[in-house]
Scaffold this motif. Structure first.
Motif, PDB file in Angstrom:
ATOM      1  N   TYR A 160       0.889  -1.357  -0.044  1.00 53.75           N
ATOM      2  CA  TYR A 160       0.065  -0.043  -0.081  1.00 53.75           C
ATOM      3  C   TYR A 160       0.884   1.201   0.199  1.00 53.75           C
ATOM      4  CZ  TYR A 160      -4.126  -2.742   0.462  1.00 53.75           C
ATOM      5  OH  TYR A 160      -5.199  -3.698   0.304  1.00 53.75           O
ATOM      6  N   TYR A 175      -5.428   4.238  -4.398  1.00 53.83           N
ATOM      7  CA  TYR A 175      -6.490   3.114  -3.927  1.00 53.83           C
ATOM      8  C   TYR A 175      -7.711   3.736  -4.489  1.00 53.83           C
ATOM      9  CZ  TYR A 175      -8.897  -0.128  -0.966  1.00 53.83           C
ATOM     10  OH  TYR A 175      -9.670  -1.127  -0.483  1.00 53.83           O
ATOM     11  N   ALA A 185      -7.446  -1.319  10.256  1.00 54.28           N
ATOM     12  CA  ALA A 185      -7.175  -1.207   8.668  1.00 54.28           C
ATOM     13  C   ALA A 185      -8.201  -0.362   8.052  1.00 54.28           C
ATOM     14  CB  ALA A 185      -7.355  -2.688   8.361  1.00 54.28           C
ATOM     15  N   ASP A 207      -4.424   2.009  10.611  1.00 57.09           N
ATOM     16  CA  ASP A 207      -3.731   1.491   9.485  1.00 57.09           C
ATOM     17  C   ASP A 207      -2.244   1.494   9.433  1.00 57.09           C
ATOM     18  OD1 ASP A 207      -5.319   0.709   6.728  1.00 57.09           O
ATOM     19  OD2 ASP A 207      -3.389   1.118   6.406  1.00 57.09           O
ATOM     20  N   LEU A 208      -1.917   0.464   8.843  1.00 57.63           N
ATOM     21  CA  LEU A 208      -0.166   0.296   8.724  1.00 57.63           C
ATOM     22  C   LEU A 208       0.296   1.243   7.607  1.00 57.63           C
ATOM     23  CD1 LEU A 208       0.977  -3.499   8.565  1.00 57.63           C
ATOM     24  CD2 LEU A 208       1.658  -1.634  10.091  1.00 57.63           C
ATOM     25  N   ASP A 246      -0.146  -1.202  13.682  1.00 56.25           N
ATOM     26  CA  ASP A 246      -0.337  -2.423  13.273  1.00 56.25           C
ATOM     27  C   ASP A 246      -1.735  -3.118  14.026  1.00 56.25           C
ATOM     28  OD1 ASP A 246      -0.275  -5.360  12.712  1.00 56.25           O
ATOM     29  OD2 ASP A 246       1.956  -5.150  12.337  1.00 56.25           O
ATOM     30  N   MET A 247      -2.497  -3.590  13.355  1.00 54.88           N
ATOM     31  CA  MET A 247      -3.748  -4.053  13.990  1.00 54.88           C
ATOM     32  C   MET A 247      -3.623  -5.416  14.838  1.00 54.88           C
ATOM     33  SD  MET A 247      -6.216  -5.564  11.060  1.00 54.88           S
ATOM     34  CE  MET A 247      -5.640  -6.651   9.546  1.00 54.88           C
ATOM     35  N   PHE A 273     -13.027  -3.996   7.840  1.00 51.18           N
ATOM     36  CA  PHE A 273     -13.935  -4.166   6.779  1.00 51.18           C
ATOM     37  C   PHE A 273     -13.253  -4.308   5.297  1.00 51.18           C
ATOM     38  CE2 PHE A 273     -16.214  -1.440   9.775  1.00 51.18           C
ATOM     39  CZ  PHE A 273     -16.787  -2.260  10.510  1.00 51.18           C
ATOM     40  N   CYS A 274     -13.740  -5.056   4.530  1.00 50.13           N
ATOM     41  CA  CYS A 274     -13.468  -4.829   3.104  1.00 50.13           C
ATOM     42  C   CYS A 274     -12.160  -5.465   2.794  1.00 50.13           C
ATOM     43  CB  CYS A 274     -13.762  -3.330   2.885  1.00 50.13           C
ATOM     44  SG  CYS A 274     -14.467  -3.385   0.817  1.00 50.13           S
ATOM     45  N   SER A 311      -9.758  -6.598   4.627  1.00 48.51           N
ATOM     46  CA  SER A 311      -8.491  -6.210   5.297  1.00 48.51           C
ATOM     47  C   SER A 311      -8.064  -7.184   6.399  1.00 48.51           C
ATOM     48  CB  SER A 311      -9.021  -5.006   6.265  1.00 48.51           C
ATOM     49  OG  SER A 311      -9.080  -3.778   5.508  1.00 48.51           O
TER      50      SER A 311
HETATM   51  C1  LIG Z   1      -8.215  -3.872   1.035  1.00 47.03           C
HETATM   52  S1  LIG Z   1      -7.700  -2.426   2.099  1.00 47.03           S
HETATM   53  C2  LIG Z   1      -9.298  -2.180   2.907  1.00 47.03           C
HETATM   54  C3  LIG Z   1      -9.195  -0.626   3.566  1.00 47.03           C
HETATM   55  C4  LIG Z   1     -10.465  -0.361   3.941  1.00 47.03           C
HETATM   56  N1  LIG Z   1     -11.046  -1.038   5.329  1.00 47.03           N
HETATM   57  C5  LIG Z   1     -11.566  -0.089   3.380  1.00 47.03           C
HETATM   58  O1  LIG Z   1     -12.626  -0.667   3.518  1.00 47.03           O
HETATM   59  O2  LIG Z   1     -11.460   0.603   2.223  1.00 47.03           O
HETATM   60  C6  LIG Z   1      -6.843  -3.210   3.409  1.00 47.03           C
HETATM   61  C7  LIG Z   1      -6.482  -2.341   4.129  1.00 47.03           C
HETATM   62  O3  LIG Z   1      -5.522  -3.178   5.493  1.00 47.03           O
HETATM   63  C8  LIG Z   1      -4.465  -2.533   5.736  1.00 47.03           C
HETATM   64  N2  LIG Z   1      -3.607  -3.424   6.674  1.00 47.03           N
HETATM   65  C9  LIG Z   1      -3.308  -4.679   6.272  1.00 47.03           C
HETATM   66  N3  LIG Z   1      -2.596  -5.236   7.315  1.00 47.03           N
HETATM   67  C10 LIG Z   1      -2.539  -4.460   8.293  1.00 47.03           C
HETATM   68  C11 LIG Z   1      -2.218  -4.589   9.573  1.00 47.03           C
HETATM   69  N4  LIG Z   1      -1.672  -5.740  10.339  1.00 47.03           N
HETATM   70  N5  LIG Z   1      -2.324  -3.646  10.522  1.00 47.03           N
HETATM   71  C12 LIG Z   1      -2.976  -2.608   9.982  1.00 47.03           C
HETATM   72  N6  LIG Z   1      -3.593  -2.464   8.750  1.00 47.03           N
HETATM   73  C13 LIG Z   1      -3.291  -3.351   7.969  1.00 47.03           C
HETATM   74  C14 LIG Z   1      -3.743  -2.060   4.542  1.00 47.03           C
HETATM   75  O4  LIG Z   1      -2.746  -0.977   4.805  1.00 47.03           O
HETATM   76  C15 LIG Z   1      -4.908  -1.629   3.620  1.00 47.03           C
HETATM   77  O5  LIG Z   1      -5.165  -0.139   3.951  1.00 47.03           O
END
Ligand SMILES: C[S@@+](CC[C@H](N)C(=O)[O-])C[C@H]1O[C@@H](n2cnc3c(N)ncnc32)[C@H](O)[C@@H]1O
Length: 235
Positions: free
Chosen positions: A4, A11, A41, A61-62, A85-86, A101-102, A104
């Motif tokens: 990302y 995005y 996330a 979010d990361l 980091d979640m 959501f979505c 993540s």
């Molecule tokens: C497909 S996007 C979805 C974003 C958002 N939830 C949405 O509805 O559009 C996935 C997101 O997960 C985040 N992500 C992935 N692994 C993560 C982690 N370990 N901790 C925090 N964020 C994370 C990515 O940076 C990205 O922004």
């Protein structure tokens, strides 16, 4: 290139869908999630900003690029955005509801990681608190047995190639960005697809009751859906 870091800049141009975000929020609100909401996330903040109309939202979010896009939609600082980091929520307070959501959740690719994740979320909720999330449907593995490819061009002249494939319970997404200055930047994403029965038993172990498990906002069967929608309540 970190996940990302480049995709985060493009995005919204690639996947933003206001109607879909509204459907997400309607689904979330149907469970009456209470005042204090933690979104894990949160990405570019599309769902986050809608939730902030009715809740006190903290969102993490990361990706710095995703958070930058989210913060730009929040000039009044209604949302507390955190780069975090979640998988480690130890610094956070208590919430009435937690959501992820979505597509993540699928970035958690180890069994233990998911079990710890559910446990930490339970630690940040009172009895009766809600945990809402989605995960890839098993049908996606068949769908991407045949590689899927898409290509496009953004307003700044950057071209993108996006390939999705599925191998051994994992979904791989490979992006190549061809910048106008001649550079190519690649990003490689790996997501896991879990059996919903396994997730249900881990949720149960973490102290959650699954109130509802449906496919694609309840529009599709669990066999054919793209995403499982989990609505859980802490016992
Ligand atoms: C497909 S996007 C979805 C974003 C958002 N939830 C949405 O509805 O559009 C996935 C997101 O997960 C985040 N992500 C992935 N692994 C993560 C982690 N370990 N901790 C925090 N964020 C994370 C990515 O940076 C990205 O922004």
């Amino acid at each position: 290139m970190a996940q990302y870091e480049t995709l985060g800049h493009y995005y919204d141009a690639l996947v933003k869908d206001e109607e879909a975000s509204r459907r997400w929020v309607d689904w979330i609100e149907s469970y009456q999630p209470g005042k204090r909401f933690l979104e894990l996330a949160c990405g570019s903040g599309e769902i986050t900003e809608m939730l902030a109309d009715h809740h006190e939202v903290s969102a993490l979010d990361l990706s710095a690029a995703m958070l930058q896009a989210a913060a730009a939609k929040d000039p009044d600082h209604k949302v507390t955005y955190l780069k975090q980091d979640m998988r480690d929520l130890s610094n956070l307070d208590q919430f009435d509801a937690v959501g992820c959501f979505c597509d993540s959740f699928n970035y958690l690719v180890e069994d233990q990681e998911v079990q710890d994740f559910f446990g930490q979320i339970a630690d940040h909720l009172p009895a009766g608190g809600l945990f809402l999330f989605d995960s890839h449907g098993l049908a996606r593995l068949q769908e991407f047995e045949q590689d899927y490819e898409e290509a496009g061009e953004f307003e700044d002249g950057t071209q993108v190639q996006w390939m999705i494939s599925a191998v051994d319970g994992l979904i791989y997404q490979d992006f190549a960005f061809y910048l106008p200055d001649g550079r190519t930047i690649e990003e490689h994403h790996m997501q896991r697809v879990y059996d919903p029965n396994t997730l249900q038993s881990w949720l149960d172990q973490a102290g959650f009751e699954v109130l509802d498990l449906s496919g694609d906002f309840g529009d599709e069967s669990l066999e054919n859906c793209e995403k499982y929608f989990f609505a859980c309540r802490k016992r």
